[in-house]
Design a protein around this motif. Structure first.
Motif, PDB file in Angstrom:
ATOM      1  N   LYS A 178      26.514  16.168  -8.391  1.00 28.78           N
ATOM      2  CA  LYS A 178      27.324  15.485  -7.604  1.00 28.78           C
ATOM      3  C   LYS A 178      28.288  16.711  -6.894  1.00 28.78           C
ATOM      4  CE  LYS A 178      27.835  10.716  -8.201  1.00 28.78           C
ATOM      5  NZ  LYS A 178      28.571   9.821  -8.994  1.00 28.78           N
ATOM      6  N   ARG A 179      29.021  17.500  -7.845  1.00 30.91           N
ATOM      7  CA  ARG A 179      30.023  18.249  -7.215  1.00 30.91           C
ATOM      8  C   ARG A 179      29.586  19.472  -6.453  1.00 30.91           C
ATOM      9  NH1 ARG A 179      31.871  23.124  -9.611  1.00 30.91           N
ATOM     10  NH2 ARG A 179      30.579  22.790 -11.409  1.00 30.91           N
ATOM     11  N   ASP A 201      29.739  19.789   2.315  1.00 27.78           N
ATOM     12  CA  ASP A 201      31.188  19.731   2.711  1.00 27.78           C
ATOM     13  C   ASP A 201      31.660  18.343   2.941  1.00 27.78           C
ATOM     14  OD1 ASP A 201      33.596  20.937   3.359  1.00 27.78           O
ATOM     15  OD2 ASP A 201      33.284  21.203   5.377  1.00 27.78           O
ATOM     16  N   VAL A 202      31.356  17.371   1.986  1.00 26.37           N
ATOM     17  CA  VAL A 202      31.863  16.199   1.929  1.00 26.37           C
ATOM     18  C   VAL A 202      32.333  15.766   0.796  1.00 26.37           C
ATOM     19  CG1 VAL A 202      29.861  15.421   3.295  1.00 26.37           C
ATOM     20  CG2 VAL A 202      29.591  15.350   0.907  1.00 26.37           C
ATOM     21  N   SER A 203      33.486  15.001   0.870  1.00 30.49           N
ATOM     22  CA  SER A 203      34.150  14.343  -0.472  1.00 30.49           C
ATOM     23  C   SER A 203      33.187  13.632  -1.453  1.00 30.49           C
ATOM     24  CB  SER A 203      35.233  13.549  -0.075  1.00 30.49           C
ATOM     25  OG  SER A 203      34.958  12.349   0.254  1.00 30.49           O
ATOM     26  N   ILE A 204      33.643  13.781  -2.882  1.00 30.85           N
ATOM     27  CA  ILE A 204      32.818  12.800  -3.668  1.00 30.85           C
ATOM     28  C   ILE A 204      32.814  11.524  -3.320  1.00 30.85           C
ATOM     29  CG2 ILE A 204      32.845  12.099  -6.059  1.00 30.85           C
ATOM     30  CD1 ILE A 204      32.029  15.163  -5.794  1.00 30.85           C
ATOM     31  N   LYS A 205      33.841  10.919  -2.882  1.00 30.72           N
ATOM     32  CA  LYS A 205      33.756   9.558  -2.514  1.00 30.72           C
ATOM     33  C   LYS A 205      32.839   9.324  -1.457  1.00 30.72           C
ATOM     34  CE  LYS A 205      36.632   5.754  -1.001  1.00 30.72           C
ATOM     35  NZ  LYS A 205      37.722   5.222  -0.568  1.00 30.72           N
ATOM     36  N   THR A 206      32.666  10.077  -0.362  1.00 34.37           N
ATOM     37  CA  THR A 206      31.698   9.915   0.721  1.00 34.37           C
ATOM     38  C   THR A 206      30.083  10.027   0.236  1.00 34.37           C
ATOM     39  OG1 THR A 206      33.321  10.755   2.206  1.00 34.37           O
ATOM     40  CG2 THR A 206      30.861  11.096   2.694  1.00 34.37           C
ATOM     41  N   LEU A 207      30.017  11.123  -0.739  1.00 35.15           N
ATOM     42  CA  LEU A 207      28.676  11.258  -1.484  1.00 35.15           C
ATOM     43  C   LEU A 207      28.406   9.901  -2.186  1.00 35.15           C
ATOM     44  CD1 LEU A 207      26.533  13.173  -2.078  1.00 35.15           C
ATOM     45  CD2 LEU A 207      27.709  14.093  -3.968  1.00 35.15           C
ATOM     46  N   ASN A 208      29.326   9.506  -2.895  1.00 32.52           N
ATOM     47  CA  ASN A 208      29.209   8.121  -3.826  1.00 32.52           C
ATOM     48  C   ASN A 208      28.697   7.106  -2.710  1.00 32.52           C
ATOM     49  OD1 ASN A 208      29.491   9.419  -6.392  1.00 32.52           O
ATOM     50  ND2 ASN A 208      31.706   8.683  -6.246  1.00 32.52           N
ATOM     51  N   SER A 243      28.327  17.947  -3.104  1.00 34.04           N
ATOM     52  CA  SER A 243      29.418  17.764  -2.092  1.00 34.04           C
ATOM     53  C   SER A 243      29.863  19.146  -1.582  1.00 34.04           C
ATOM     54  CB  SER A 243      30.746  17.102  -2.756  1.00 34.04           C
ATOM     55  OG  SER A 243      31.161  17.784  -3.694  1.00 34.04           O
ATOM     56  N   GLU A 244      29.841  20.114  -2.291  1.00 32.12           N
ATOM     57  CA  GLU A 244      30.319  21.369  -1.834  1.00 32.12           C
ATOM     58  C   GLU A 244      29.436  22.029  -0.911  1.00 32.12           C
ATOM     59  OE1 GLU A 244      30.649  23.946  -5.212  1.00 32.12           O
ATOM     60  OE2 GLU A 244      32.508  23.205  -5.982  1.00 32.12           O
TER      61      GLU A 244
END
Length: 78
Positions: free
Chosen positions: A8-9, A16-23, A12-13
C-alpha cells in the motif's frame, strides 16, 4: 510472471494518493472484477498489482465521464 505487485505504501507514493484514498479505492476494487488483483496472504501483508490498479483508475474515470455526460445531457433537455 511479469506482474508487478507493491504494498500500500509504495502504491500510494507511486500514484501520489493518501493511504485513506487508496483504501477507499481498494474497497471499491474488491466489489468489482478487479478484486483478483489484490493479494492478501495474511492480515498484515497486502499487495496490489500496479498495472491493474492503474486500469481500475481508468475504469473509474470512464464511469465518471459517462455519468457527467448523462447528467449534462439530461440538463439540456429541460
Amino acid at each position: 510472471m511479469g506482474e508487478n505487485y507493491k504494498d500500500k505504501r509504495r502504491v500510494s507514493e507511486l500514484f501520489d494518493v493518501s493511504i485513506k484514498t487508496l483504501n477507499n479505492d481498494l474497497t471499491e476494487m474488491r466489489r468489482t472484477e478487479f478484486n483478483v488483483h489484490i493479494l492478501r496472504p495474511s492480515h498484515k501483508r497486502f499487495y496490489i498489482n500496479v498495472e491493474r490498479y492503474k486500469a481500475f483508475l481508468k475504469y473509474k474515470q470512464k464511469l465518471r465521464e459517462c455519468s457527467i455526460w448523462k447528467k449534462d445531457k439530461s440538463n439540456m433537455q429541460i
